[in-house]
Scaffold this motif. Structure first.
Motif, PDB file in Angstrom:
ATOM      1  N   UNK A 222      44.691  48.905 -10.300  1.00 28.94           N
ATOM      2  CA  UNK A 222      46.438  49.333 -10.672  1.00 28.94           C
ATOM      3  C   UNK A 222      46.579  47.732 -10.929  1.00 28.94           C
ATOM      4  N   UNK A 223      46.733  48.420 -12.098  1.00 31.78           N
ATOM      5  CA  UNK A 223      47.032  46.902 -13.239  1.00 31.78           C
ATOM      6  C   UNK A 223      48.971  46.654 -13.297  1.00 31.78           C
ATOM      7  N   UNK A 224      49.426  47.544 -12.824  1.00 32.76           N
ATOM      8  CA  UNK A 224      50.734  47.094 -12.686  1.00 32.76           C
ATOM      9  C   UNK A 224      51.043  48.415 -11.359  1.00 32.76           C
ATOM     10  N   UNK A 225      51.907  47.956 -10.570  1.00 36.08           N
ATOM     11  CA  UNK A 225      52.352  46.837  -9.575  1.00 36.08           C
ATOM     12  C   UNK A 225      50.914  45.575  -9.435  1.00 36.08           C
ATOM     13  N   UNK A 226      50.440  45.129  -9.384  1.00 40.17           N
ATOM     14  CA  UNK A 226      49.608  44.327  -9.204  1.00 40.17           C
ATOM     15  C   UNK A 226      49.331  44.044  -8.189  1.00 40.17           C
ATOM     16  N   UNK A 227      48.336  43.675  -7.233  1.00 37.08           N
ATOM     17  CA  UNK A 227      48.282  43.178  -5.632  1.00 37.08           C
ATOM     18  C   UNK A 227      48.282  42.031  -5.389  1.00 37.08           C
ATOM     19  N   UNK A 228      49.113  41.043  -5.587  1.00 33.81           N
ATOM     20  CA  UNK A 228      49.624  39.386  -5.957  1.00 33.81           C
ATOM     21  C   UNK A 228      48.873  38.800  -4.694  1.00 33.81           C
ATOM     22  N   UNK A 229      48.714  39.606  -3.521  1.00 33.58           N
ATOM     23  CA  UNK A 229      48.815  39.150  -1.973  1.00 33.58           C
ATOM     24  C   UNK A 229      47.287  38.844  -2.421  1.00 33.58           C
ATOM     25  N   UNK A 230      46.828  39.882  -2.298  1.00 33.59           N
ATOM     26  CA  UNK A 230      45.107  39.831  -2.128  1.00 33.59           C
ATOM     27  C   UNK A 230      44.538  38.922  -3.328  1.00 33.59           C
ATOM     28  N   UNK A 231      45.132  38.789  -4.436  1.00 33.06           N
ATOM     29  CA  UNK A 231      44.747  37.771  -5.316  1.00 33.06           C
ATOM     30  C   UNK A 231      44.922  36.886  -4.787  1.00 33.06           C
ATOM     31  N   UNK A 232      46.039  36.200  -4.526  1.00 34.97           N
ATOM     32  CA  UNK A 232      45.938  35.300  -4.168  1.00 34.97           C
ATOM     33  C   UNK A 232      45.279  34.662  -3.112  1.00 34.97           C
ATOM     34  N   UNK A 233      45.320  35.420  -2.072  1.00 41.55           N
ATOM     35  CA  UNK A 233      44.204  35.145  -0.747  1.00 41.55           C
ATOM     36  C   UNK A 233      42.953  34.695  -1.188  1.00 41.55           C
ATOM     37  N   UNK A 234      42.048  35.519  -2.366  1.00 40.25           N
ATOM     38  CA  UNK A 234      41.143  35.162  -3.198  1.00 40.25           C
ATOM     39  C   UNK A 234      41.225  34.145  -4.008  1.00 40.25           C
TER      40      UNK A 234
END
Length: 352
Positions: free
Chosen positions: A266-278
């Protein structure tokens, strides 16, 4: 519709293969169509036929409000499978993407859930304003499934949708999906049908590779999935480059380089939580890989998330250049533009 010696021809059957401009010196060679729209599956790789068409036909058994619509590309977007299963709910709108989008909006106004198919270039460029004004602004329940995304055609700029994600990311109300393989598509179809509002999904057609079933994967709208871990590099990827990233990770194991792969369908909405965690895990270079121009896609979306959150790892992008791409055989083009598994591995080793 043009008339050939055996009767009417579809728009793809009428296209003349372009000249291979990657052959270097010497006479230019006319490529066979198969070399220019070849399957993205590697030799011997497992595939599934028409995952989109079969998933939609199966879903439609219990969802009478679902209709299929296309602009003379039913066969080439796998919507012909749905047409055979539900002929009274299949609409062939001819070579007129603007008409297709306007009609899909009208169907949605009447309570139907239209799945409209065409090529990604025609949706993102030719019919953009119609989608923007008649579908997105009204937040209508129209699902766009568009084939030949990014560099999956060798026909040249007229059929290479290198900027579609950037365009649809910028459209309010639009959800944007870039699936990796047949499993991703099969699971995305019911998910986007249940989502209220417009969706743009990149579409892989024909015999589509099957890879994610080896990773206990399940598609969830708006969620990124860590497919494998690694201590040295985090590849954040979408679409077919997730498949390539997994190949690269296996290849680089021989060099004792640990590559983690985070699939972002899913490009939008972006899973910012998982991206930031990793991306916040120390000691790893972050590489965003996408079958899309480096302008405005997953790479720049991810970079913005990281910078706004104060997360600043070593960051690199693998994607298509900001230029009109050449025509030619797909394997040659993928290596030239750095999105083949071999080219990706070379880039990552060079950056470490």
């Amino acid at each position: 519709m043009a008339i050939g010696p055996r009767g009417p021809r579809s728009r793809e059957e009428r296209m003349t293969p372009a000249t291979d401009t990657n052959t270097g010196a010497g006479p230019k060679v006319r490529l066979k169509t198969s070399a220019m729209i070849a399957s993205i599956a590697a030799e011997g790789q497992r595939t599934k036929p028409a995952p989109f068409g079969n998933a939609l036909a199966e879903l439609a058994k219990d969802r009478p409000e679902i209709v299929g619509m296309t602009a003379d590309l039913g066969k080439y977007t796998d919507l012909h499978v749905f047409a055979k299963a539900c002929p009274d709910r299949y609409y062939q709108m001819g070579m007129a993407e603007q008409l297709l989008m306007g009609a899909a909006a009208g169907m949605a106004h009447e309570g139907f859930v239209p799945f409209a198919t065409t090529y990604a270039v025609f949706a993102s460029r030719r019919a953009y304003d119609f989608i923007h004004q008649t579908i997105a602004e009204e937040n209508l329940n129209v699902k766009l499934a568009c084939a030949l995304p990014g560099l999956t055609s060798g026909y040249g700029p007229s059929h290479q949708a290198a900027e579609d994600l950037a365009l649809f990311r910028a459209m309010p109300n639009m959800t944007v999906i870039d699936p990796c393989d047949a499993l991703d598509i099969e699971q995305a179809v019911p998910a986007i049908a249940s989502h209220q509002g417009p969706v743009y999904m990149r579409l892989l057609r024909g015999h589509v590779p099957l890879v994610l079933d080896e990773y206990d994967y399940r598609f969830e709208l708006g969620k990124a999935k860590l497919l494998r871990d690694g201590a040295d590099v985090l590849v954040i990827s979408s679409g077919i480059l997730t498949m390539r990233a997994l190949e690269v990770a296996r290849t680089l194991e021989a060099d004792r380089i640990g590559v983690a792969v985070l699939h972002v369908p899913t490009i939008k909405p972006l899973d910012t939580e998982t991206i930031l965690r990793e991306a916040s895990r120390s000691g790893r270079m972050v590489v965003v890989a996408e079958n899309h121009t480096v302008i405005g896609g997953l790479g720049e979306a991810t970079a913005g998330v990281l910078l706004r959150s104060g997360v600043t790892p070593k960051f690199r992008q693998i994607g298509l250049p900001d230029e009109f791409l050449l025509a030619g055989a797909l394997p040659t083009l993928h290596d030239r533009y750095g999105i083949s598994a071999e080219a990706m591995a070379r880039s990552i080793k060079g950056w470490l």
